[in-house]
Motif scaffolding. Structure first.
Motif, PDB file in Angstrom:
ATOM      1  N   ALA A 161      -1.023  10.011   4.603  1.00 24.93           N
ATOM      2  CA  ALA A 161       0.144  11.088   4.427  1.00 24.93           C
ATOM      3  C   ALA A 161       1.433  10.472   5.092  1.00 24.93           C
ATOM      4  O   ALA A 161       1.176   9.675   5.918  1.00 24.93           O
ATOM      5  N   HIS A 162       2.561  10.903   4.475  1.00 20.45           N
ATOM      6  CA  HIS A 162       3.701  10.786   5.026  1.00 20.45           C
ATOM      7  C   HIS A 162       3.949  11.466   6.361  1.00 20.45           C
ATOM      8  O   HIS A 162       4.065  12.692   6.097  1.00 20.45           O
ATOM      9  N   CYS A 163       3.900  10.947   7.547  1.00 15.42           N
ATOM     10  CA  CYS A 163       4.075  11.697   8.614  1.00 15.42           C
ATOM     11  C   CYS A 163       5.159  11.124   9.623  1.00 15.42           C
ATOM     12  O   CYS A 163       5.233  10.127   9.813  1.00 15.42           O
ATOM     13  N   LEU A 195       0.803  -1.276  -0.013  1.00 19.64           N
ATOM     14  CA  LEU A 195       0.161   0.002   0.110  1.00 19.64           C
ATOM     15  C   LEU A 195       0.738   1.376  -0.006  1.00 19.64           C
ATOM     16  O   LEU A 195       0.311   2.359   0.041  1.00 19.64           O
ATOM     17  N   HIS A 196       2.249   1.103  -0.020  1.00 20.89           N
ATOM     18  CA  HIS A 196       3.037   2.290   0.173  1.00 20.89           C
ATOM     19  C   HIS A 196       4.105   2.101  -1.052  1.00 20.89           C
ATOM     20  O   HIS A 196       5.117   1.295  -0.555  1.00 20.89           O
ATOM     21  N   TYR A 197       3.790   2.428  -2.093  1.00 23.06           N
ATOM     22  CA  TYR A 197       4.841   2.246  -3.425  1.00 23.06           C
ATOM     23  C   TYR A 197       4.563   3.489  -4.304  1.00 23.06           C
ATOM     24  O   TYR A 197       3.809   3.890  -4.642  1.00 23.06           O
ATOM     25  N   HIS A 198       5.899   4.082  -4.281  1.00 22.60           N
ATOM     26  CA  HIS A 198       6.086   5.102  -5.255  1.00 22.60           C
ATOM     27  C   HIS A 198       6.479   4.570  -6.726  1.00 22.60           C
ATOM     28  O   HIS A 198       7.431   4.076  -6.795  1.00 22.60           O
ATOM     29  N   LEU A 199       5.592   4.985  -7.495  1.00 23.88           N
ATOM     30  CA  LEU A 199       5.868   4.492  -8.965  1.00 23.88           C
ATOM     31  C   LEU A 199       7.196   4.558  -9.262  1.00 23.88           C
ATOM     32  O   LEU A 199       7.822   3.743 -10.055  1.00 23.88           O
ATOM     33  N   ASP A 238       1.336   7.072   6.555  1.00 22.98           N
ATOM     34  CA  ASP A 238       2.442   6.337   6.042  1.00 22.98           C
ATOM     35  C   ASP A 238       4.093   6.573   6.894  1.00 22.98           C
ATOM     36  O   ASP A 238       3.917   7.949   7.267  1.00 22.98           O
ATOM     37  N   HIS A 239       4.489   5.760   7.368  1.00 21.45           N
ATOM     38  CA  HIS A 239       5.545   5.920   8.236  1.00 21.45           C
ATOM     39  C   HIS A 239       5.124   6.219   9.621  1.00 21.45           C
ATOM     40  O   HIS A 239       4.695   5.144  10.421  1.00 21.45           O
ATOM     41  N   GLY A 240       5.131   7.309  10.291  1.00 20.21           N
ATOM     42  CA  GLY A 240       4.649   7.593  11.615  1.00 20.21           C
ATOM     43  C   GLY A 240       5.236   6.923  12.696  1.00 20.21           C
ATOM     44  O   GLY A 240       4.838   6.807  14.004  1.00 20.21           O
ATOM     45  N   THR A 283       7.027  -1.592   0.681  1.00 17.03           N
ATOM     46  CA  THR A 283       8.443  -1.418  -0.028  1.00 17.03           C
ATOM     47  C   THR A 283       8.806   0.030  -0.359  1.00 17.03           C
ATOM     48  O   THR A 283      10.111   0.216  -0.546  1.00 17.03           O
ATOM     49  N   ASP A 284       7.779   0.914  -0.340  1.00 16.42           N
ATOM     50  CA  ASP A 284       8.098   2.241  -0.630  1.00 16.42           C
ATOM     51  C   ASP A 284       8.933   2.550  -1.950  1.00 16.42           C
ATOM     52  O   ASP A 284       8.229   3.194  -2.703  1.00 16.42           O
ATOM     53  N   ASP A 285      10.168   2.337  -2.114  1.00 19.41           N
ATOM     54  CA  ASP A 285      11.122   2.656  -3.318  1.00 19.41           C
ATOM     55  C   ASP A 285      11.685   1.229  -3.823  1.00 19.41           C
ATOM     56  O   ASP A 285      12.839   1.088  -3.339  1.00 19.41           O
TER      57      ASP A 285
HETATM   58 ZN   LIG Z   1       7.216   6.903   0.842  1.00 16.53          ZN
END
Ligand SMILES: [Zn+2]
Length: 366
Positions: A200-202, A20-24, A225-227, A286-288
């Motif tokens: 939101a990335h927080c 759910l947290h994947y930057h294209l 996202d993160h937190g 995975t994020d990036d």
């Molecule tokens: Zn991210």
């Protein structure tokens, strides 16, 4: 379905997952980046080349985050077909790791092509991968918080002007230090009013927990996202654990990788484990992918090998991922049943078990 004998590595690759947290653009393969640089006669600087792959960074001892790489990758994506190619490759890589559902961020304010064109091309690619691989991909336009709140508002206005059923909500990313999420309240309020989901990335980069608090209490975010620093406030942690607020957490997060390069320290010090212990609803992502030099299979392997989660915890975390997704409720209920059965069957076929010491072991049940 019969259980067949598999290794742990095969298990991490095969059981179904939601990311759910994947930057294209974090999912752009190295060869594709080089292809695009060549296509547009873009001369890569040494820094750009080195900040791309962590494998290179380990050689030099300098670990760079994804932001530098993402910024120059947007420079390389100049035609709609580039977006089409990248999404197909992202889906192929994810599919090979057992990912069945993917929610992808991209930053419309950074693209060289209009919001409408990018959305259209990504949607066409999404239909293709769903037909070919059965992988479901959905989209989350994301605010680049290094730009102004007015530009963020324009992004949401574009979403409203050109709605698409695959676009489910909004996010925000890039450097948080001088840009807490409340600066962007107008964009968030408008998106909410239009029925979009919010994340939101927080509190990334060791930043204060109040960024999570303002995100949840003032902006009514659906997810964080993160937190990570929320654990510094036990009262709020207990509240959000009780409410079941999903936190997408990143085992390959650059800030903590720099802080504790030795993975042996993670079980003791990394906030992901403390968040789980406190009962927060965590979803590892995975994020990036290529910039972090990770995969979905690796992400879950790290949860076991470096953080000490047992396989039943992993099953719970897999279910968290489905439940925290923005897929339709009936589909989520179906996936929870089907994926759990699949997980159990694969687990039965394991010819080896993870070696987790008593001190390290964490049993996460929600
Ligand atoms: Zn991210």
């Amino acid at each position: 379905m019969n259980s067949t004998s598999i290794t742990l590595n095969q298990f991490y690759h095969r059981f179904p997952k939601a990311d759910l947290h994947y930057h294209l653009l974090g999912g752009v393969r190295l060869e594709t980046m080089l292809f695009l640089a060549d296509k547009y006669s873009f001369e890569l600087t040494e820094l750009e080349a080195k900040c791309y792959y962590r494998a290179y960074q380990h050689e030099t001892g300098i670990v760079k985050g994804g932001i530098e790489a993402l910024t120059f990758l947007y420079e390389l994506m100049r035609e709609p077909e580039d977006y089409f190619r990248v999404l197909i490759e992202v889906a192929q890589d994810a599919h090979a790791c057992g990912v069945r559902y993917l929610e992808i961020f991209w930053n419309p304010s950074d693209t060289k092509i209009s919001y409408q064109s990018v959305t259209k091309l990504l949607a066409t690619a999404i239909e293709h991968v769903e037909q070919e691989m059965g992988l479901v991909v959905r989209l989350i336009p994301s605010i680049n918080r290094e730009k102004s709140p007015e530009i963020a508002l324009e992004m949401v206005e574009q979403m409203i002007a050109f709605p698409h059923p695959y676009v489910l909500g909004i996010g925000i990313d890039y450097k948080e230090h001088n840009a807490p999420v409340e600066h962007f309240w107008k964009a968030y309020a408008l998106a909410k009013e239009q029925g979009y989901k919010l994340t939101a990335h927080c509190s990334e980069f060791g930043l204060h927990w109040r960024n999570v608090e303002t995100g949840l209490e003032l902006l009514n975010l659906d997810r964080i996202d993160h937190g990570y620093t929320i654990i510094d406030n036990p009262q709020l942690t207990a509240k959000y654990a009780h409410q079941g607020i999903p936190f997408t957490v990143i085992p390959s997060n650059t800030y903590y990788l720099k802080k504790w390069p030795n993975h042996n320290e993670w079980a003791e010090k990394h906030p992901i484990r403390a968040m789980a212990k406190a009962g927060l609803n965590i979803v590892p992502c995975t994020d990036d992918w290529h910039i972090h030099n990770t995969t979905s299979a690796n992400c879950y392997r790290v949860m076991v090998e470096d953080f000490g989660f047992d396989l039943s915890s992993l099953r719970q975390i897999m279910i968290n991922g489905i439940a925290a997704s923005w897929a339709p409720e009936n589909l989520k209920q179906q996936w929870i049943k089907e994926w759990s059965l699949e997980f159990d069957l694969l687990r039965k076929g394991l010819i080896e078990q993870p070696q987790i010491s008593k001190e390290q072991l964490i049993k996460y049940r929600r």
